[in-house]
Design a protein around this motif. Sequence first.
Motif, PDB file in Angstrom:
ATOM      1  N   LYS A 153     -11.374  27.771  23.915  1.00 16.80           N
ATOM      2  CA  LYS A 153     -10.171  27.681  23.566  1.00 16.80           C
ATOM      3  C   LYS A 153      -9.500  26.633  24.533  1.00 16.80           C
ATOM      4  CE  LYS A 153      -8.797  31.464  26.613  1.00 16.80           C
ATOM      5  NZ  LYS A 153      -7.897  32.813  26.694  1.00 16.80           N
ATOM      6  N   ALA A 154      -8.198  26.269  24.011  1.00  9.33           N
ATOM      7  CA  ALA A 154      -7.432  25.264  24.580  1.00  9.33           C
ATOM      8  C   ALA A 154      -7.041  25.864  25.952  1.00  9.33           C
ATOM      9  CB  ALA A 154      -6.026  24.860  23.889  1.00  9.33           C
ATOM     10  N   PRO A 155      -6.966  25.163  27.090  1.00  4.90           N
ATOM     11  CA  PRO A 155      -7.077  23.678  27.072  1.00  4.90           C
ATOM     12  C   PRO A 155      -8.684  23.261  27.316  1.00  4.90           C
ATOM     13  CG  PRO A 155      -6.204  24.263  29.099  1.00  4.90           C
ATOM     14  CD  PRO A 155      -6.259  25.593  28.398  1.00  4.90           C
ATOM     15  N   TYR A 172      -3.582  18.758  26.840  1.00  2.18           N
ATOM     16  CA  TYR A 172      -2.779  19.718  27.541  1.00  2.18           C
ATOM     17  C   TYR A 172      -1.524  19.363  27.729  1.00  2.18           C
ATOM     18  CZ  TYR A 172      -1.381  21.872  31.993  1.00  2.18           C
ATOM     19  OH  TYR A 172      -0.544  22.703  32.795  1.00  2.18           O
ATOM     20  N   LYS A 173      -0.534  20.305  27.585  1.00  2.00           N
ATOM     21  CA  LYS A 173       1.005  20.134  27.576  1.00  2.00           C
ATOM     22  C   LYS A 173       1.377  20.437  29.197  1.00  2.00           C
ATOM     23  CE  LYS A 173       1.619  21.008  22.781  1.00  2.00           C
ATOM     24  NZ  LYS A 173       2.471  21.632  21.799  1.00  2.00           N
ATOM     25  N   PRO A 174       2.033  19.542  29.847  1.00  2.00           N
ATOM     26  CA  PRO A 174       2.496  19.779  31.115  1.00  2.00           C
ATOM     27  C   PRO A 174       3.277  21.056  31.207  1.00  2.00           C
ATOM     28  CG  PRO A 174       2.760  17.629  30.676  1.00  2.00           C
ATOM     29  CD  PRO A 174       2.296  18.146  29.305  1.00  2.00           C
ATOM     30  N   GLY A 175       3.186  21.956  32.550  1.00  2.00           N
ATOM     31  CA  GLY A 175       3.758  23.110  32.223  1.00  2.00           C
ATOM     32  C   GLY A 175       3.066  24.362  31.754  1.00  2.00           C
ATOM     33  N   THR A 176       1.665  24.164  31.069  1.00  2.00           N
ATOM     34  CA  THR A 176       1.326  25.192  30.574  1.00  2.00           C
ATOM     35  C   THR A 176       0.378  25.667  31.453  1.00  2.00           C
ATOM     36  OG1 THR A 176       1.158  23.914  28.279  1.00  2.00           O
ATOM     37  CG2 THR A 176      -0.286  25.726  28.650  1.00  2.00           C
ATOM     38  N   LYS A 177       0.516  27.132  31.534  1.00  2.00           N
ATOM     39  CA  LYS A 177      -0.284  27.897  32.780  1.00  2.00           C
ATOM     40  C   LYS A 177      -1.667  27.983  32.286  1.00  2.00           C
ATOM     41  CE  LYS A 177       3.305  30.583  35.108  1.00  2.00           C
ATOM     42  NZ  LYS A 177       3.076  29.668  36.203  1.00  2.00           N
ATOM     43  N   VAL A 178      -2.491  27.644  33.163  1.00  3.75           N
ATOM     44  CA  VAL A 178      -4.069  27.560  33.177  1.00  3.75           C
ATOM     45  C   VAL A 178      -4.387  28.626  34.310  1.00  3.75           C
ATOM     46  CG1 VAL A 178      -6.164  26.402  33.211  1.00  3.75           C
ATOM     47  CG2 VAL A 178      -4.339  25.136  32.291  1.00  3.75           C
ATOM     48  N   ILE A 223      -2.068  20.051  36.763  1.00  7.25           N
ATOM     49  CA  ILE A 223      -2.552  21.201  35.986  1.00  7.25           C
ATOM     50  C   ILE A 223      -1.775  22.584  36.597  1.00  7.25           C
ATOM     51  CG2 ILE A 223      -4.448  22.672  35.387  1.00  7.25           C
ATOM     52  CD1 ILE A 223      -6.025  20.229  35.439  1.00  7.25           C
ATOM     53  N   ASP A 224      -1.089  23.381  35.782  1.00  6.48           N
ATOM     54  CA  ASP A 224      -0.265  24.409  36.312  1.00  6.48           C
ATOM     55  C   ASP A 224      -1.205  25.746  36.457  1.00  6.48           C
ATOM     56  OD1 ASP A 224       1.484  26.253  37.040  1.00  6.48           O
ATOM     57  OD2 ASP A 224       2.920  26.151  35.225  1.00  6.48           O
ATOM     58  N   ALA A 225      -1.786  25.669  37.449  1.00 12.34           N
ATOM     59  CA  ALA A 225      -2.942  26.490  37.625  1.00 12.34           C
ATOM     60  C   ALA A 225      -2.394  28.050  38.235  1.00 12.34           C
ATOM     61  CB  ALA A 225      -3.950  26.252  38.847  1.00 12.34           C
ATOM     62  N   ASP A 226      -2.946  29.222  37.567  1.00 14.63           N
ATOM     63  CA  ASP A 226      -2.154  30.406  37.736  1.00 14.63           C
ATOM     64  C   ASP A 226      -3.387  31.239  38.463  1.00 14.63           C
ATOM     65  OD1 ASP A 226      -0.859  32.621  37.708  1.00 14.63           O
ATOM     66  OD2 ASP A 226      -0.885  33.198  35.805  1.00 14.63           O
TER      67      ASP A 226
END
Length: 518
Positions: free
Chosen positions: A293-295, A360-366, A393-396
């Motif tokens: 699945k994305a990303p 990948y869209k900036p701000g999307t939590k990964v 990469i917005d790493a969560d």
Amino acid sequence: MGIKSVGCVLLTLTLLVAGCGGGGDKGGGSGSAEGEVSRDTGTPKRGGSLTILRASDIDGWDPDKAIQLSTFETLPQVMEGLLRPGTDGKSIEPGLAESWKLDAKAKTVTFTLRPGLTFSNGQPLTSADAAFSVDLWRKGLSLGSLYAAITGTETPDPRTLVVKMNKASTFTLTWLSNGSSIVVPKDFGGMDRKEFFTKPIGAGPFTVASYKPGQQLVLDRNPRYYDAERPYLDRLTYDVVTDPNQQMLRYQSRQADMIEGVPLDLAGQIPQDERVPVHPSATIHGVFVNAGKAPGNDIHFRRAVSLAIDRAQYIQAVFGGLAVPATGGLPPRVQGSVGCGCVYDTGVEKAKAELAKSSYKPGTKVELVVDATTPFSTRAGEVVASQLRAVGIDADLQKLEVQVLVDRQMKGNYNLSLGEVSSVSPTVGDIFGLIVATGGLYSGLPMKTISDAFERLEVAQTDDDRAEAVRVAETWIHDNLPYIPIAFPDRLFAVSSKVKGLQVTPFLSYPAHLLWAG
């Protein structure tokens, strides 16, 4: 080779032991060459006892339930197998079988058992017992598929066992030296399986004196062992102590003689001359990626993650320098280990450029999930998350209990996960097969190239043939990044001066019958 259930089991093992990394500098131990681990000093003497601390108990005595590294290490001490792993991590040595011959044309391995073998209760051990045991392994629900090439056995005489296969599998031959390929009495000596494995009888160097699950295992010298001089010890005690601080207190007060795995944050408390490092171990430490699945389904995103990880910085921060940057996706220092000449590059600007090519869209939590049970794994997660954020990469970071983490991986309910996979035998094939079985460690990518390469590896008769098959796999892993190798970590044993004869393999097993008390 379909070993999906095995893959889940072995992956669980490596997540559970992920907190055993060493720390401090690379000194310690008496090995002079890289990877050499030995405390075999002086002339061995009979008698005495040793107490060893371990963080995890065995999974019981049934070989098909083996998950923990401690299980693979301990089972053959009581129930020896036909073969043993060599301490170099690549060879196999005689166990209950004094010799063997692989006939590629006939697709058989013929084992000749040592003369006069008996189980610890005095019952003779013959080829009929070995044949029963082979059938036990290959029909196992969890580990059985690792023996999938075996089709049956023949016992032309009490000392001869012929193992028949559907292919001339050199992988199968080497795998037989792993700690779950144990020999037990035919028909469990008249008991049912559950009853037998409550207190097993074997032909190993030790017998079970007492066992309190989750607490303590006491092994006594087997006076009927085929090697009359060994084991040297009269008694070997394993105490299960899950708290690393308690381990350290017991070791420092000499209530214990050895710790099997010293956590990174406590390694500096071990005196230099009591450190025995395995450098590096047959372990791959890295980031697992859900490419379903994305990303993670975007190769540019996966490349960006790989480029974002500054491996030198990570190794210093997480392993205290006791690791080397991964040069491949398969474990080092076991039979078949070769690099691919590939480079796992690092660079913030390169990572940003790859990320810009991705969907990948900036701000999307990964979500980055890690094992919450050890300071080591949570600190490692924090380092990776920081490096990912540095490239956009917005790493969560999510810290989960081990079983929850494994369950989510198996169900594909994650983005990135931090963990390790380790060999438990002297062949790169066990991790090779694991990767095939789990779709690239739960990446979800098609594994045809890897599967075809594994088939070639399985029947490879020469080192060159083996290396060629492994290089195909290594190159595919590098180019497609089903997971992202970071490091080949060391492992560290704390060993007091009382412990002699310690020889540790790259996959962390050691022949306990060679230990003696100084």
